[in-house]
Scaffold this motif. Structure first.
Motif, PDB file in Angstrom:
ATOM      1  N   SER A 273     -22.097  15.824  -3.679  1.00  0.00           N
ATOM      2  CA  SER A 273     -21.942  15.839  -2.353  1.00  0.00           C
ATOM      3  C   SER A 273     -21.199  17.000  -1.869  1.00  0.00           C
ATOM      4  O   SER A 273     -19.796  16.552  -2.432  1.00  0.00           O
ATOM      5  CB  SER A 273     -21.797  14.672  -1.525  1.00  0.00           C
TER       6      SER A 273
ATOM      7  N   LEU B 296     -17.567  12.792   4.582  1.00  0.00           N
ATOM      8  CA  LEU B 296     -17.321  11.933   3.607  1.00  0.00           C
ATOM      9  C   LEU B 296     -18.266  10.595   3.736  1.00  0.00           C
ATOM     10  O   LEU B 296     -18.796   9.979   2.822  1.00  0.00           O
ATOM     11  CB  LEU B 296     -15.909  11.539   3.310  1.00  0.00           C
TER      12      LEU B 296
ATOM     13  N   ARG C  69     -23.363  10.880  -0.057  1.00  0.00           N
ATOM     14  CA  ARG C  69     -24.240   9.845  -1.049  1.00  0.00           C
ATOM     15  C   ARG C  69     -23.790  10.124  -2.556  1.00  0.00           C
ATOM     16  O   ARG C  69     -24.325   9.346  -3.430  1.00  0.00           O
ATOM     17  CB  ARG C  69     -25.839   9.657  -0.759  1.00  0.00           C
ATOM     18  N   GLY C  70     -23.387  11.231  -2.925  1.00  0.00           N
ATOM     19  CA  GLY C  70     -23.180  11.668  -4.081  1.00  0.00           C
ATOM     20  C   GLY C  70     -22.183  10.835  -5.010  1.00  0.00           C
ATOM     21  O   GLY C  70     -21.307  10.177  -4.642  1.00  0.00           O
ATOM     22  N   GLU C  71     -22.670  10.922  -6.484  1.00  0.00           N
ATOM     23  CA  GLU C  71     -21.533  10.278  -7.310  1.00  0.00           C
ATOM     24  C   GLU C  71     -20.246  11.031  -7.570  1.00  0.00           C
ATOM     25  O   GLU C  71     -19.268  10.581  -7.636  1.00  0.00           O
ATOM     26  CB  GLU C  71     -22.271  10.306  -8.805  1.00  0.00           C
ATOM     27  N   TYR C  72     -20.282  12.251  -7.100  1.00  0.00           N
ATOM     28  CA  TYR C  72     -19.099  13.225  -7.119  1.00  0.00           C
ATOM     29  C   TYR C  72     -19.142  14.087  -5.782  1.00  0.00           C
ATOM     30  O   TYR C  72     -20.195  14.058  -5.192  1.00  0.00           O
ATOM     31  CB  TYR C  72     -19.065  14.329  -8.409  1.00  0.00           C
ATOM     32  N   LEU C  73     -17.853  14.150  -5.414  1.00  0.00           N
ATOM     33  CA  LEU C  73     -17.596  14.863  -3.924  1.00  0.00           C
ATOM     34  C   LEU C  73     -16.813  16.184  -3.969  1.00  0.00           C
ATOM     35  O   LEU C  73     -15.898  16.235  -4.959  1.00  0.00           O
ATOM     36  CB  LEU C  73     -17.205  13.828  -2.926  1.00  0.00           C
TER      37      LEU C  73
ATOM     38  N   HIS D 296     -14.392  12.044  -8.068  1.00  0.00           N
ATOM     39  CA  HIS D 296     -15.361  10.854  -8.486  1.00  0.00           C
ATOM     40  C   HIS D 296     -15.558   9.865  -7.309  1.00  0.00           C
ATOM     41  O   HIS D 296     -14.623   9.711  -6.649  1.00  0.00           O
ATOM     42  CB  HIS D 296     -15.078  10.226  -9.631  1.00  0.00           C
ATOM     43  N   ARG D 297     -16.854   9.498  -7.053  1.00  0.00           N
ATOM     44  CA  ARG D 297     -16.926   8.601  -6.063  1.00  0.00           C
ATOM     45  C   ARG D 297     -16.044   7.543  -5.940  1.00  0.00           C
ATOM     46  O   ARG D 297     -15.769   6.844  -4.809  1.00  0.00           O
ATOM     47  CB  ARG D 297     -18.482   8.237  -6.102  1.00  0.00           C
ATOM     48  N   ARG D 298     -15.506   7.047  -7.105  1.00  0.00           N
ATOM     49  CA  ARG D 298     -14.799   5.971  -7.274  1.00  0.00           C
ATOM     50  C   ARG D 298     -13.514   5.820  -6.413  1.00  0.00           C
ATOM     51  O   ARG D 298     -12.999   4.981  -5.826  1.00  0.00           O
ATOM     52  CB  ARG D 298     -14.534   5.310  -8.723  1.00  0.00           C
TER      53      ARG D 298
ATOM     54  N   ALA E 235     -13.433   7.579  -3.370  1.00  0.00           N
ATOM     55  CA  ALA E 235     -13.659   7.363  -2.082  1.00  0.00           C
ATOM     56  C   ALA E 235     -13.785   6.032  -2.031  1.00  0.00           C
ATOM     57  O   ALA E 235     -13.563   5.454  -0.741  1.00  0.00           O
ATOM     58  CB  ALA E 235     -15.031   8.022  -1.888  1.00  0.00           C
ATOM     59  N   ASP E 236     -14.333   5.051  -2.765  1.00  0.00           N
ATOM     60  CA  ASP E 236     -14.620   3.655  -2.784  1.00  0.00           C
ATOM     61  C   ASP E 236     -13.127   2.744  -2.733  1.00  0.00           C
ATOM     62  O   ASP E 236     -13.238   1.835  -2.026  1.00  0.00           O
ATOM     63  CB  ASP E 236     -15.254   3.152  -3.988  1.00  0.00           C
TER      64      ASP E 236
END
Length: 335
Positions: free
Chosen positions: A5, A78, A82-86, A167-169, A171-172
């Protein structure tokens, strides 16, 4: 599944948005999405983005009903991603064809939380390569260890959010959002938090982002009150660093950087409107009083004479004191 994303805020950039969007098309892939955030533009930007929503593969258009500034627009993107990477791009910058695919492949091979990249600064027809101030390339390392030394430029001083991938992690864990409402220096608390709290990062010598400088509408070119948000941004950096488990090691870097930014603004104070220049002095003097005084003393002792003298004069300024208008000249104003 969306692999990447790209969050792209736009605000009144009708002159430059077509170049940005063309470069996104040259980076499109079926598993990439481009979150185009219109931050309530009042020029021709909204129509350009509506057309891009129809024509750019992977485009997702989001519009703010009220202008919120770059940090808020990035957060909106953000939240929609929806991406795994941003990653990020600004609405007046552009990319080399295929840059994101190459960067993503390198990041996946390393398996780290985030990567940082060099970039090309574009001022008129002049092109200058700006490199991440970090020596080791292509190796996953601890981002916390890249904050120091305090007396040299390091990775936390290279705060451009668009010069990297994440990486999405992250953002999580709440590490990728920006301080809502910051209108300048929004990248500073963000990059410090990443370096303190992420597990791994790497620097890649990949050139693919072209950063446009000298844009008349850019806040770096406008001496109005929005520039003073750097005080709130660095108060956050110092406050969060003071609460860190390694505060004794890291706080000298945070304080010294804050001082350097204050000195920079005072040194070019003539570009501010007179009322804003007076507010800059007042807010900066108050910021110096809020800093840990023992750390501040060491920071001033470590700086060059010009900056140290400028800041010590400001430090001695009584609380609530008024100063002469900035129109008296840059040398006197900088004092």
């Amino acid at each position: 599944m969306v692999k990447l994303s790209v969050v792209v805020p736009f605000f009144n950039v009708q002159t430059y948005a077509p170049d940005t969007l063309r470069s996104l098309r040259a980076n499109a892939r079926e598993d990439f999405e481009f979150i185009l955030v219109d931050d309530c533009s009042t020029d021709g930007t909204p129509e350009i983005l509506r057309r891009a929503e129809r024509e750019l593969p992977g485009a997702v258009l989001v519009r703010h009903e009220r202008n919120g500034g770059l940090a808020t627009a990035r957060n909106t993107g953000l939240d929609a991603a929806r991406g795994e990477y941003l990653t990020f791009l600004d609405g007046d910058d552009w990319l080399a064809p295929g840059h994101y695919a190459r960067l993503l492949a390198a990041m996946e091979e390393l398996g780290c939380d985030f990567v940082r990249t060099d970039h090309v600064q574009c001022t008129g027809r002049t092109r200058t390569v700006h490199r991440v101030p970090h020596g080791r390339r292509g190796v996953a390392m601890s981002p916390r260890e890249a904050i120091l030394p305090a007396t040299r430029s390091t990775s936390v001083d290279y705060a451009y959010a668009w010069a990297g991938m994440y990486h999405r992690r992250l953002a999580d864990r709440g590490l990728l959002h920006f301080t809502d409402g910051l209108r300048t220096a929004e990248d500073r608390p963000w990059i410090w938090r990443l370096h303190r709290e992420a597990g791994s990062f790497a620097v890649l010598g990949m050139l693919g982002v072209f950063y446009r400088r000298g844009v008349a509408s850019s806040l770096t070119q406008i001496g109005d009150v929005r520039q003073l948000d750097f005080v709130r941004a660095f108060d956050q950096v110092v406050g969060e660093t003071a609460a860190d488990r390694d505060a004794d090691r890291l706080l000298p870097k945070a304080v010294r950087t804050y001082c350097a930014i204050i000195s920079h603004h005072l040194g070019s104070i003539e570009r501010f409107e007179p009322a804003v220049a007076r507010k800059l002095r007042t807010m900066s003097a108050a910021a110096l009083r809020r800093m840990p005084q023992d750390v501040l003393k060491d920071a001033l002792d470590s700086m060059d004479t010009e900056r140290s003298v400028r800041l010590r004069r400001l430090q001695r300024r009584p609380a609530g004191a008024r100063t002469a208008p900035a129109a008296q000249g840059s040398s006197e104003a900088a004092a």
